[in-house]
Design an enzyme around this catalytic site. Structure first.
Site, PDB file in Angstrom:
ATOM      1  N   HIS A   1      20.301  44.476  34.308  1.00 22.55           N
ATOM      2  CA  HIS A   1      20.020  43.660  35.494  1.00 22.55           C
ATOM      3  C   HIS A   1      20.695  42.313  35.358  1.00 22.55           C
ATOM      4  O   HIS A   1      20.684  41.702  34.294  1.00 22.55           O
ATOM      5  CB  HIS A   1      18.517  43.480  35.713  1.00 22.55           C
TER       6      HIS A   1
ATOM      7  N   ASN B   1      20.952  39.365  30.202  1.00 23.64           N
ATOM      8  CA  ASN B   1      20.353  39.413  28.876  1.00 23.64           C
ATOM      9  C   ASN B   1      20.645  40.776  28.268  1.00 23.64           C
ATOM     10  O   ASN B   1      20.569  41.794  28.960  1.00 23.64           O
ATOM     11  CB  ASN B   1      18.837  39.221  28.972  1.00 23.64           C
TER      12      ASN B   1
HETATM   13  P1  DGP Z   1      14.603  40.434  31.099  1.00 21.04           P
HETATM   14  O1  DGP Z   1      13.646  39.595  30.346  1.00 21.04           O
HETATM   15  O2  DGP Z   1      16.034  39.927  31.047  1.00 21.04           O
HETATM   16  O3  DGP Z   1      14.516  41.884  30.744  1.00 21.04           O
HETATM   17  O4  DGP Z   1      14.214  40.263  32.638  1.00 21.04           O
HETATM   18  C1  DGP Z   1      13.215  40.975  33.221  1.00 21.04           C
HETATM   19  C2  DGP Z   1      12.836  40.244  34.472  1.00 21.04           C
HETATM   20  O5  DGP Z   1      12.231  41.182  35.335  1.00 21.04           O
HETATM   21  C3  DGP Z   1      11.847  39.099  34.273  1.00 21.04           C
HETATM   22  O6  DGP Z   1      12.407  37.894  34.771  1.00 21.04           O
HETATM   23  C4  DGP Z   1      10.640  39.484  35.092  1.00 21.04           C
HETATM   24  C5  DGP Z   1      11.154  40.563  35.988  1.00 21.04           C
HETATM   25  N1  DGP Z   1      10.201  41.616  36.242  1.00 21.04           N
HETATM   26  C6  DGP Z   1       9.504  42.312  35.327  1.00 21.04           C
HETATM   27  N2  DGP Z   1       8.711  43.213  35.918  1.00 21.04           N
HETATM   28  C7  DGP Z   1       8.944  43.099  37.258  1.00 21.04           C
HETATM   29  C8  DGP Z   1       8.414  43.761  38.393  1.00 21.04           C
HETATM   30  O7  DGP Z   1       7.590  44.669  38.324  1.00 21.04           O
HETATM   31  N3  DGP Z   1       8.872  43.349  39.591  1.00 21.04           N
HETATM   32  C9  DGP Z   1       9.795  42.370  39.741  1.00 21.04           C
HETATM   33  N4  DGP Z   1      10.184  42.040  40.967  1.00 21.04           N
HETATM   34  N5  DGP Z   1      10.322  41.717  38.682  1.00 21.04           N
HETATM   35  C10 DGP Z   1       9.882  42.085  37.455  1.00 21.04           C
END
Ligand code: DGP
Length: 113
Positions: free
Chosen positions: A101, A88
């Site tokens: 990511h 994204n």
């Molecule tokens: P995006 O919406 O593309 O920026 O994706 C962010 C992703 O990161 C979303 O699927 C949820 C994940 N995410 C957000 N905060 C955390 C966290 O603290 N730990 C983990 N493992 N994932 C997270």
């Protein structure tokens, strides 16, 4: 320099995450909100805010990131049945965490971790 994000803190182990793979180039951990049986996020250790920044980044950095994503899928034993890689970028790309990511998703769980 991009703002500090939750993924910076995960990389520094300041907040917990379920890490499934790590090497010199990337860190992979399970998404806190999984949308598939396998749903991991892969970040470059050398920080990039978003995909668009790769247009002016050293090719080595971009290559190291994508090779790292492929290594994660290999380590999770996803190659045989296949997997999806999603990036994204920015607001309209629904990027909520400003740290590059890749999401690696697969329907079938082969991971042993
Ligand atoms: P995006 O919406 O593309 O920026 O994706 C962010 C992703 O990161 C979303 O699927 C949820 C994940 N995410 C957000 N905060 C955390 C966290 O603290 N730990 C983990 N493992 N994932 C997270």
């Amino acid at each position: 320099m991009a703002d500090e994000t939750i993924f910076d803190k995960i990389l520094r182990r300041e907040i917990p995450a379920q890490v499934v793979y790590e090497d010199d180039d990337v860190l992979a951990f399970r998404d806190v909100n999984p949308q598939a049986p396998v749903h991991v996020l892969v970040i470059p250790k050398k920080k990039v805010g978003r995909f668009a920044e790769l247009k002016s980044a050293p090719l080595r950095d971009a290559g190291a990131f994508f090779a790292g994503v492929a290594r994660v899928a290999h380590e999770l034993r996803l190659e045989q049945n296949g997997y999806r890689v999603v990036l994204n970028n920015g607001r309209d790309g629904q990027q909520t965490v400003e740290y590059l990511h890749a999401r690696v998703r697969a329907k079938t769980l082969f991971a042993t971790h």
